[in-house]
Design an enzyme around this catalytic site. Sequence first.
Site, PDB file in Angstrom:
ATOM      1  N   LYS A  61       4.062  -7.469 -25.214  1.00 23.56           N
ATOM      2  CA  LYS A  61       2.903  -7.372 -24.314  1.00 23.56           C
ATOM      3  C   LYS A  61       2.361  -8.742 -23.928  1.00 23.56           C
ATOM      4  CE  LYS A  61       1.482  -2.679 -24.903  1.00 23.56           C
ATOM      5  NZ  LYS A  61       0.459  -1.690 -25.110  1.00 23.56           N
ATOM      6  N   LYS A 110      11.161   0.735 -22.540  1.00 27.47           N
ATOM      7  CA  LYS A 110      10.357   1.921 -22.831  1.00 27.47           C
ATOM      8  C   LYS A 110       9.610   2.411 -21.592  1.00 27.47           C
ATOM      9  CE  LYS A 110       6.231   1.825 -24.867  1.00 27.47           C
ATOM     10  NZ  LYS A 110       5.057   1.944 -25.717  1.00 27.47           N
ATOM     11  N   LYS A 146       2.894   3.540 -19.490  1.00 33.83           N
ATOM     12  CA  LYS A 146       1.886   3.786 -18.449  1.00 33.83           C
ATOM     13  C   LYS A 146       1.578   2.514 -17.673  1.00 33.83           C
ATOM     14  CE  LYS A 146      -1.169   5.641 -22.007  1.00 33.83           C
ATOM     15  NZ  LYS A 146      -1.158   4.543 -22.977  1.00 33.83           N
TER      16      LYS A 146
END
Length: 343
Positions: free
Chosen positions: A122, A206, A209
Amino acid sequence: MTDAASSATKHPQRVFSGIQPTGNLTLGNYLGAIRNWVPLQEKFDCIYCVVDLHALTVWQEPATLRDATRQVAAALIACGIDADKHILFNQSQNPDHAELAWYFNCVARMGWLNRMTQFKEKAGKNKENASTGLFVYPNLMAADILAYRGTHVPVGEDQKQHLELARDIAIKFNNDWGVEDFFPVLEPLILGEATRVMSLRDGTKKMSKSDPSDMARINLTDDADTIAKKIRKAKTDPENLPTDKDGFKDRPEAQNLVTIYAALTNQTVETALREVGGGQFGAFKQQLADAAVAHLEPITTEMNRLLEDVAEIDRILAKGGERARALSAPILAEVRETVGLVR
Ligand code: AQP
């Protein structure tokens, strides 16, 4: 008996799991987590939480965050979470999570957090610019669970490493203050056929969202046409579908689509391959789209109905928050006493 199993027997069994209001829920969130939360309600006391404090580790537009929090709550109810029998609330309604996370910031080691792959993914290349909240995210996650002495945590595969860290925190807290079994050694529950649903555009990534490409995911809010279009355009390869699992080698997109199909049609990947193996992607994609629409359409319809009454959703969350605070308050009082705070 494993550590987790033996510890779980000394504490009442309690399920805790959370989900971030960082955008539309995806088929990954649904198959990897939410869908498995529903049957656990038969066997356990469950606490399900919309983790809005976690969402803030990356900047969120305030009105969007509020909307997403209500939308996730509506999605959970639409999927079958019973907010009367169990507890459904948003994390910020209970300040005990943040307080316990502070103690855990003082228990967890830098080296432990430095190993977290989700932070690396991230934060990306610009690690220096990531928020400190993103770095200590797993400590807050441990606090979410342990504020209620949660024993069982249903999650997707991607959260396994964070749960191992939560176990390490529980063990270190118990050892550091000499309070054997104060916190349970919690147990991850990674259930179902699709524990890691991958992006429709890249089978090695992956489904998320927050992926910048909406075509990479199926949202629980997508209508039938959008779902069919996304599946039609999903990345594949030139070969026909394999006839057994060995045939998935170096074919991540084929593996992902068949795994999704198996999960949606309640079968194993092996039996799904007996049905669709050897066929062409074109026909299979149509079958997959039909299965996805049949599964998701009733959820989307119910979710939209619930969202017509936002005040009712807020009432459910507030009530859940009150019940959550009542459960965590005595545990936090013991924590303060244990670590030596004067109150
Ligand atoms: N692709 C996935 N496959 C299977 N399970 C998944 N989960 C998430 N993505 C997949 C599971 O969903 C639960 C809630 O996840 P989260 O919202 O707390 O955060 P996340 O894991 O970081 O999910 P996203 O969708 O990738 O969110 P963003 O984009 O905001 O980071 C967890 O149990 C997770 O395992």
